[in-house]
Design an enzyme around this catalytic site. Sequence first.
Site, PDB file in Angstrom:
ATOM      1  N   LYS A 117       0.697  -1.195  -0.121  1.00  0.00           N
ATOM      2  CA  LYS A 117      -0.124   0.133   0.180  1.00  0.00           C
ATOM      3  C   LYS A 117       1.046   1.677  -0.104  1.00  0.00           C
ATOM      4  O   LYS A 117       0.542   2.025  -0.403  1.00  0.00           O
ATOM      5  CB  LYS A 117      -0.973  -0.067   0.887  1.00  0.00           C
ATOM      6  CG  LYS A 117      -1.473  -1.415   1.123  1.00  0.00           C
ATOM      7  CD  LYS A 117      -2.831  -0.760   2.280  1.00  0.00           C
ATOM      8  CE  LYS A 117      -4.097  -1.735   1.014  1.00  0.00           C
ATOM      9  NZ  LYS A 117      -5.497  -2.200   2.380  1.00  0.00           N
ATOM     10  N   LYS A 208     -10.559 -13.130 -10.198  1.00  0.00           N
ATOM     11  CA  LYS A 208     -11.867 -13.074  -8.930  1.00  0.00           C
ATOM     12  C   LYS A 208     -12.383 -11.739  -9.417  1.00  0.00           C
ATOM     13  O   LYS A 208     -12.012 -10.683 -10.004  1.00  0.00           O
ATOM     14  CB  LYS A 208     -11.111 -13.251  -7.692  1.00  0.00           C
ATOM     15  CG  LYS A 208     -10.438 -11.812  -6.947  1.00  0.00           C
ATOM     16  CD  LYS A 208     -10.295 -12.502  -5.884  1.00  0.00           C
ATOM     17  CE  LYS A 208     -10.450 -10.572  -5.065  1.00  0.00           C
ATOM     18  NZ  LYS A 208     -11.738 -10.032  -4.571  1.00  0.00           N
ATOM     19  N   LYS A 211     -15.028  -5.701  -6.298  1.00  0.00           N
ATOM     20  CA  LYS A 211     -15.585  -4.604  -5.769  1.00  0.00           C
ATOM     21  C   LYS A 211     -14.743  -3.532  -6.513  1.00  0.00           C
ATOM     22  O   LYS A 211     -15.359  -3.055  -6.652  1.00  0.00           O
ATOM     23  CB  LYS A 211     -16.463  -5.143  -4.727  1.00  0.00           C
ATOM     24  CG  LYS A 211     -15.258  -4.355  -3.652  1.00  0.00           C
ATOM     25  CD  LYS A 211     -16.326  -3.638  -1.691  1.00  0.00           C
ATOM     26  CE  LYS A 211     -15.959  -5.101  -1.092  1.00  0.00           C
ATOM     27  NZ  LYS A 211     -14.497  -5.049  -0.443  1.00  0.00           N
TER      28      LYS A 211
HETATM   29  P1  ATP Z   1     -11.198  -4.705  -3.690  1.00  0.00           P
HETATM   30  O1  ATP Z   1     -11.240  -5.147  -4.427  1.00  0.00           O
HETATM   31  O2  ATP Z   1     -11.475  -4.009  -2.551  1.00  0.00           O
HETATM   32  O3  ATP Z   1     -10.347  -5.837  -2.667  1.00  0.00           O
HETATM   33  P2  ATP Z   1     -12.678  -7.586  -2.998  1.00  0.00           P
HETATM   34  O4  ATP Z   1     -14.113  -7.381  -3.569  1.00  0.00           O
HETATM   35  O5  ATP Z   1     -11.917  -8.030  -3.073  1.00  0.00           O
HETATM   36  O6  ATP Z   1     -12.946  -5.624  -3.187  1.00  0.00           O
HETATM   37  P3  ATP Z   1     -12.478  -7.592   0.093  1.00  0.00           P
HETATM   38  O7  ATP Z   1     -13.155  -6.468   0.465  1.00  0.00           O
HETATM   39  O8  ATP Z   1     -10.704  -7.800   0.126  1.00  0.00           O
HETATM   40  O9  ATP Z   1     -13.306  -6.933  -1.940  1.00  0.00           O
HETATM   41  O10 ATP Z   1     -13.115  -8.507   0.614  1.00  0.00           O
HETATM   42  C1  ATP Z   1     -14.298  -9.384   1.533  1.00  0.00           C
HETATM   43  C2  ATP Z   1     -14.000 -11.246   1.732  1.00  0.00           C
HETATM   44  O11 ATP Z   1     -14.472 -11.778   0.379  1.00  0.00           O
HETATM   45  C3  ATP Z   1     -12.831 -11.582   2.312  1.00  0.00           C
HETATM   46  O12 ATP Z   1     -13.234 -12.304   3.242  1.00  0.00           O
HETATM   47  C4  ATP Z   1     -12.431 -11.961   0.284  1.00  0.00           C
HETATM   48  O13 ATP Z   1     -11.785 -13.173   0.913  1.00  0.00           O
HETATM   49  C5  ATP Z   1     -14.000 -12.080   0.330  1.00  0.00           C
HETATM   50  N1  ATP Z   1     -13.387 -11.542  -1.372  1.00  0.00           N
HETATM   51  C6  ATP Z   1     -13.810 -11.018  -1.960  1.00  0.00           C
HETATM   52  N2  ATP Z   1     -13.659 -11.778  -3.038  1.00  0.00           N
HETATM   53  C7  ATP Z   1     -13.707 -12.687  -3.713  1.00  0.00           C
HETATM   54  C8  ATP Z   1     -14.309 -13.184  -4.665  1.00  0.00           C
HETATM   55  N3  ATP Z   1     -14.422 -13.137  -5.989  1.00  0.00           N
HETATM   56  N4  ATP Z   1     -14.888 -14.297  -4.457  1.00  0.00           N
HETATM   57  C9  ATP Z   1     -15.211 -15.141  -3.003  1.00  0.00           C
HETATM   58  N5  ATP Z   1     -15.057 -14.117  -2.422  1.00  0.00           N
HETATM   59  C10 ATP Z   1     -14.613 -13.584  -2.162  1.00  0.00           C
HETATM   60 MG    MG Z   2      -9.890  -7.927  -2.045  1.00  0.00          MG
END
Ligand code: ATP
Ligand code: MG
Length: 340
Positions: A117, A208, A211
């Site tokens: 970061k 994957k 968001k």
């Molecule tokens: P960012 O893009 O901001 O990293 P993100 O969608 O990856 O967002 P996180 O806030 O990093 O979400 O993770 C929140 C939770 O969701 C964590 O427990 C992570 O393991 C899970 N997670 C994130 N993306 C996925 C996915 N595509 N499939 C399953 N679980 C997910």
């Molecule tokens: Mg993430």
Amino acid sequence: MNNPTILTGLRVNSEFTLGNYLGALLPMVRLANKYSSKSQINIFVPDLHSIISEVDGNLKQNLVRSLKVYLAAGLKINQNVHFYRQSHVPAHSELCWILDCTATMGELNRMTQFKDKSDGKDSVNVGIFNYPVLMAADILLYDAVYVPVGEDQFQHLELTRRLAERFNHNYGEIFTLPATPKKQAEFMADGRGDEGIRVRDLQNPQKKMSKSSRSENSKIMLSDNPAAARKKIMSATTDSVGKIQFDMMNQPGISNLLQIEALVNNLPLQDVISTWAGETHYGDLKQKVAESVATMLEAFQTRVGEISDDEIMQLLEKGEGYANKTANDKLRKVQECVGL
Ligand code: ATP
Ligand code: MG
């Protein structure tokens, strides 16, 4: 270990995707429902962590909405399930400071999240550097044993264990050490029934679903209009193999659809794979998955709509009563130890 406390932090910086829901929220809700008759289930909003970076939208509104998601996902509330805001339990910040005085710059400098970061930036806030210590306080105040976190947090969990061990070594058995990352993973697999689901990006299934992805068509948000979600599934990237089979390596798009179909309908993946074995029309599979996702979103959004803001605020106030009492008891002991 007898009735270990389970603690989970719910980041509410933005809305959730279908991936967050299927991969993290639902498994957590299953674990909570399974253990809440005996264990304490602490579901807290790490809002002090949120302000480390820019918050997307209104933090207060986001957190109410996110907690509704837990309830709509089927979380059963009883006297052992607690919702609270980190910012409403001042002991978190205070223990963080005390632990800061035992943690070293070297230890925090080694955190890969901090390195990632801060990489290439001229100026980085101290919060980003110090956040693992606040996380240690979040966990140690409640003697939490299981903290279902992703692999990216394992290093912070190890740091928590090290800080607790150091403190206990200096002052006596004050803190319970959270389980090792390996034990955590085993415990989480219990709620999920498999090892780490990763819903894929609809447009680029090599990745994957995230968001933070800039392409709207690559992700399904829980708040998406069901008709719009249907379109996103219909336009998902597939391949030219022409066979419906589960092969994440060579056919990640089709495999992702099969996986979504299984998860959304709570079916064993193997059953869904068998149902589609021998089929060749990708359009048919897309139609079916689009229907499943739209139906799920509609039912889910109806449930969310039935939960009032007041209900969430009441749960928070009650939870914060419990959290302040538990955390302050621990903090007093710690303060005494260090001579405060
Ligand atoms: P960012 O893009 O901001 O990293 P993100 O969608 O990856 O967002 P996180 O806030 O990093 O979400 O993770 C929140 C939770 O969701 C964590 O427990 C992570 O393991 C899970 N997670 C994130 N993306 C996925 C996915 N595509 N499939 C399953 N679980 C997910
Ligand atoms: Mg993430």
